[in-house]
Scaffold this active site. Structure first.
Site: not given
Lengths: 80, 236
Positions: B85, B202, B204
């Site tokens: 990002c 994302h 994660e």
């Protein structure tokens, strides 16, 4: 002394802000608008007596490295 | 493996990245933006957020931080770097990845789940993603529309540098599945040397089923595998 830098999106880059404002202008009845491009205006104060040519060179470098992103933007630099 | 996760003022996915790496069995620590050294590091994550308030342009100021000079050197030496990002924006501004990320075409901030197709498994960031697997991961950005000029795009394609593209659930690269107007539905790319990658989604935030999807773990598992191969090669 002042340096003025105008940054605009490159022609090939999408400018959704410009398009939206253009549509708004059309809705308001302003005819004949064929394009709106939204960029940034940066004013830099320079110490009195600054060498104009040297400032031009330094600010061109700064505009290229930081103030604009040459991948997506063009800029115009003026010192007065 | 030791991961360094950079921390800029207004990073906000740094802790998530550390959490994901630890959850998957490796170690991670935060590295402050003023640190000029990464220390003992196997891989770097440039996390999401709004570094330096996104002033001027997203990622424009972060690029000049002391830690980014260390990251550049780390990347030049072949180290693995993943930008997520805002991290992707920082890497493009730093010139570590080609192109740029501009305002979403509908001018809106998108916070939603997307589907990703892996365009090539030939990279340290994609090798472990199961074949044909469509990843479901979240996005949260206002300026994630990937742009590159025609020449750069042709190069990206020729070198197979496009890693992930937005698609629908069935894996089709449709315009409706493209959340931000990115050219050719590009969600993530790597550099020519294939050791630096960036993506807007994302992974994660999608490493455990409790969070709705654990598809993001495949990207981290790919990095772990690449690092393991590197260590084995170094010992041989």
């Amino acid at each position: 002394m002042k340096a003025k830098i105008i940054i605009t999106p490159k022609k090939a880059v999408l400018d959704p802000q410009g398009k939206t404002v253009q549509t708004a202008l059309e809705h308001m009845g302003y005819s004949g608008v064929t394009g709106v491009h939204i960029g940034k205006y940066i004013e830099i104060d320079l110490a009195p007596g600054t060498d104009k040519a040297a400032a031009h060179k330094a600010l061109n470098e700064a505009a290229h490295k930081l103030l604009s992103n040459p991948v997506i933007e063009d800029y115009k630099l003026e010192i007065e | 493996m030791n991961f360094s996760v950079l921390q800029f003022p207004a990073s906000n996915c740094d802790q998530d990245a550390v959490h994901a790496v630890r959850l998957l069995g490796h170690s991670a620590r935060l590295v402050w933006h003023k640190d000029a050294s990464l220390g003992d590091t196997d891989a770097v994550i440039v996390p999401g957020g709004f570094s330096y308030g996104d002033y001027l342009r997203c990622g424009a100021i972060a690029r000049f931080s002391p830690v980014m000079q260390a990251v550049k050197q780390f990347a030049d030496n072949g180290g693995l770097v993943l930008g997520i990002c805002n991290g992707f924006q920082v890497l493009t501004e730093a010139g570590l990845l080609p192109g740029a990320l501009i305002r979403n075409r509908d001018l809106q901030f998108h916070c939603e789940n997307v589907f990703l197709k892996t365009a090539t498994h030939d990279s340290p960031f994609t090798s472990r993603i199961p074949a044909e697997k469509i990843l479901r991961v979240p996005i949260a950005h206002g300026e994630g529309c990937y742009f590159a000029d025609t020449e750069t795009l042709a190069k990206l394609k020729a070198n197979h540098q496009i890693l992930w593209q937005y698609c629908d659930q069935g894996g089709n690269l449709t315009d409706a599945a493209n959340p931000n107007g990115a050219v050719q539905n590009i969600a993530g790319i790597c550099n020519e040397k294939r050791n630096v990658a960036g993506l807007m989604p994302h992974p994660e935030r999608a490493c455990e089923s409790l969070l709705g999807s654990d598809d993001g773990k495949w990207i981290f598992e790919s990095i772990f595998a690449a690092l393991k191969n590197k260590t084995v090669a170094a010992r041989a």
